[in-house]
Design a protein around this motif. Structure first.
Motif, mmCIF file in Angstrom:
data_model
loop_
_atom_site.group_PDB
_atom_site.id
_atom_site.type_symbol
_atom_site.label_atom_id
_atom_site.label_comp_id
_atom_site.label_asym_id
_atom_site.label_seq_id
_atom_site.Cartn_x
_atom_site.Cartn_y
_atom_site.Cartn_z
ATOM 1 N N PHE A 33 0.830 -1.213 0.000
ATOM 2 C CA PHE A 33 0.000 0.000 0.000
ATOM 3 C C PHE A 33 0.862 1.259 0.000
ATOM 4 N N THR A 34 1.981 1.224 0.726
ATOM 5 C CA THR A 34 2.810 2.430 0.865
ATOM 6 C C THR A 34 3.840 2.576 -0.249
ATOM 7 N N THR A 35 4.088 1.508 -0.999
ATOM 8 C CA THR A 35 5.096 1.593 -2.056
ATOM 9 C C THR A 35 4.496 1.640 -3.455
ATOM 10 N N GLN A 36 3.379 0.931 -3.669
ATOM 11 C CA GLN A 36 2.797 0.960 -5.008
ATOM 12 C C GLN A 36 1.370 1.505 -5.030
ATOM 13 N N GLY A 37 0.837 1.844 -3.848
ATOM 14 C CA GLY A 37 -0.478 2.470 -3.783
ATOM 15 C C GLY A 37 -1.577 1.496 -3.429
ATOM 16 N N PHE A 38 -2.590 2.010 -2.752
ATOM 17 C CA PHE A 38 -3.700 1.161 -2.330
ATOM 18 C C PHE A 38 -4.504 0.659 -3.526
ATOM 19 N N ALA A 39 -4.865 1.554 -4.430
ATOM 20 C CA ALA A 39 -5.690 1.168 -5.572
ATOM 21 C C ALA A 39 -4.975 0.173 -6.477
ATOM 22 N N SER A 40 -3.650 0.271 -6.552
ATOM 23 C CA SER A 40 -2.883 -0.593 -7.454
ATOM 24 C C SER A 40 -2.546 -1.946 -6.846
ATOM 25 N N THR A 41 -2.867 -2.141 -5.585
ATOM 26 C CA THR A 41 -2.540 -3.389 -4.898
ATOM 27 C C THR A 41 -3.771 -4.290 -4.858
ATOM 28 N N SER A 42 -3.626 -5.509 -5.315
ATOM 29 C CA SER A 42 -4.722 -6.481 -5.283
ATOM 30 C C SER A 42 -4.528 -7.441 -4.124
ATOM 31 N N ASP A 66 -10.895 -4.232 4.632
ATOM 32 C CA ASP A 66 -10.713 -4.751 5.989
ATOM 33 C C ASP A 66 -9.243 -4.699 6.391
ATOM 34 N N ILE A 67 -8.376 -5.005 5.439
ATOM 35 C CA ILE A 67 -6.936 -4.942 5.718
ATOM 36 C C ILE A 67 -6.520 -3.502 5.982
ATOM 37 N N LEU A 68 -6.968 -2.587 5.129
ATOM 38 C CA LEU A 68 -6.621 -1.174 5.302
ATOM 39 C C LEU A 68 -7.122 -0.650 6.637
ATOM 40 N N GLU A 69 -8.327 -1.049 7.028
ATOM 41 C CA GLU A 69 -8.880 -0.593 8.302
ATOM 42 C C GLU A 69 -7.990 -1.015 9.470
ATOM 43 N N ASP A 70 -7.558 -2.263 9.477
ATOM 44 C CA ASP A 70 -6.686 -2.732 10.557
ATOM 45 C C ASP A 70 -5.372 -1.965 10.578
ATOM 46 N N LEU A 71 -4.813 -1.710 9.413
ATOM 47 C CA LEU A 71 -3.540 -0.993 9.346
ATOM 48 C C LEU A 71 -3.687 0.446 9.836
ATOM 49 N N LEU A 72 -4.742 1.119 9.418
ATOM 50 C CA LEU A 72 -4.961 2.497 9.860
ATOM 51 C C LEU A 72 -5.180 2.558 11.365
ATOM 52 N N GLU A 73 -5.963 1.616 11.885
ATOM 53 C CA GLU A 73 -6.188 1.561 13.333
ATOM 54 C C GLU A 73 -4.859 1.446 14.077
ATOM 55 N N GLY A 74 -3.948 0.663 13.533
ATOM 56 C CA GLY A 74 -2.658 0.464 14.186
ATOM 57 C C GLY A 74 -1.822 1.720 14.271
ATOM 58 N N THR A 75 -2.082 2.696 13.392
ATOM 59 C CA THR A 75 -1.293 3.928 13.434
ATOM 60 C C THR A 75 -1.718 4.851 14.563
ATOM 61 N N LEU A 128 -6.274 9.131 1.604
ATOM 62 C CA LEU A 128 -6.870 8.418 0.479
ATOM 63 C C LEU A 128 -8.357 8.758 0.395
ATOM 64 N N PRO A 129 -8.905 8.938 -0.799
ATOM 65 C CA PRO A 129 -10.348 9.201 -0.919
ATOM 66 C C PRO A 129 -11.186 8.133 -0.239
ATOM 67 N N GLU A 130 -10.733 6.875 -0.313
ATOM 68 C CA GLU A 130 -11.501 5.778 0.287
ATOM 69 C C GLU A 130 -11.630 5.934 1.801
ATOM 70 N N SER A 133 -14.672 7.750 3.763
ATOM 71 C CA SER A 133 -16.023 7.203 3.797
ATOM 72 C C SER A 133 -16.364 6.664 5.183
ATOM 73 N N THR A 134 -17.663 6.455 5.400
ATOM 74 C CA THR A 134 -18.112 5.916 6.689
ATOM 75 C C THR A 134 -17.602 4.507 6.916
ATOM 76 N N ARG A 135 -17.127 3.854 5.882
ATOM 77 C CA ARG A 135 -16.552 2.513 6.029
ATOM 78 C C ARG A 135 -15.419 2.516 7.047
ATOM 79 N N PHE A 136 -14.713 3.628 7.158
ATOM 80 C CA PHE A 136 -13.569 3.718 8.063
ATOM 81 C C PHE A 136 -13.885 4.601 9.271
ATOM 82 N N ALA A 137 -15.150 4.590 9.671
ATOM 83 C CA ALA A 137 -15.595 5.447 10.780
ATOM 84 C C ALA A 137 -14.838 5.160 12.068
#
Length: 223
Positions: A33-42, A66-75, A128-130, A133-137
């Motif tokens: 996510f931090t090297t090639q971008g969230f949208a570009s990572t599958s 779900d993965i991004l949410e856990d990572l953001l929470e960790g920060t 990130l635009p994503e 959203s309320t998804r990451f409330a």
């Protein structure tokens, strides 16, 4: 072939930090996510980076969000837990707590150190635009609570100094370390410098040595 557990076949020996497959997935995702971008990572590329099948990744995380949410929470989780502990202390006094500003400095130093020393600079994903959203409330609420605690700890410190609230401004200074790190400009002193700058902007520069000492005692006691 080795196995991570029932239904989770591995293609190779574990090669990432983490005691569990879930932790390895988070580490791989953080890197990508931090090297090639969230949208570009599958999710497939994350699974490949861990050495598991894509279907096995879904045993731990249903979606990439779900993965991004856990990572953001960790920060924010470490800094927020520490800020809550500081804010819940009895009313400060110079005799027991050091000079005014010590608690704000401690939170800023602890939080900034977390941002600077984490394996991956995940704070770059905050805008990130994503993420808006309320998804990451949950993450957004925790980050806002941390910001409000900075404000609470800084309330009144800059009353005699024109300008922005000292606590909120210190929060912004600490988060600026994310972008300093992205530019490769973070040093072992960066977190301390951000905390010091917040105190100086509150008009307490003359007391900075005593504030630093009291701040470190708080960190040693509560961290």
């Amino acid at each position: 072939m080795t196995y991570a557990g029932p239904g989770r076949p591995r293609h190779q020996q574990p090669s990432r930090p983490g005691a569990t497959a879930r932790e390895e997935i988070l580490d791989a995702a953080a890197e990508l996510f931090t090297t090639q971008g969230f949208a570009s990572t599958s999710t497939r590329s994350i699974a490949d980076a861990v050495g598991i099948r894509q279907s096995s990744l879904y045993h731990h995380f249903k979606t990439k969000d779900d993965i991004l949410e856990d990572l953001l929470e960790g920060t924010v989780s470490g800094g927020l837990a520490f800020a809550r502990a500081v804010a819940s202390l009895p009313a400060a006094s110079r005799e027991t707590d050091g000079p005014a500003g010590s608690r704000l400095h401690a939170v800023a130093l602890y939080d900034g150190t977390q941002l600077c020393s984490a394996r991956w600079n995940l704070g770059v994903l905050y805008h990130l635009p994503e993420v808006r959203s309320t998804r990451f409330a949950r993450f957004l609420n925790d980050r806002q609570e941390l910001r409000l605690l900075y404000g609470e700890l800084g309330r009144g410190l800059s009353a005699a100094v024109p300008g922005p609230d000292g606590g909120d401004f210190t929060f912004r200074l600490v988060e600026s370390l994310i972008y300093l790190r992205a530019d490769g400009a973070v040093t072992p002193e960066s977190a301390m410098q951000a905390a010091d700058a917040g105190i100086i902007l509150c008009g307490l520069g003359r007391e900075l040595p005593a504030i630093r000492a009291a701040s470190q005692l708080l960190i040693d006691k509560l961290a």
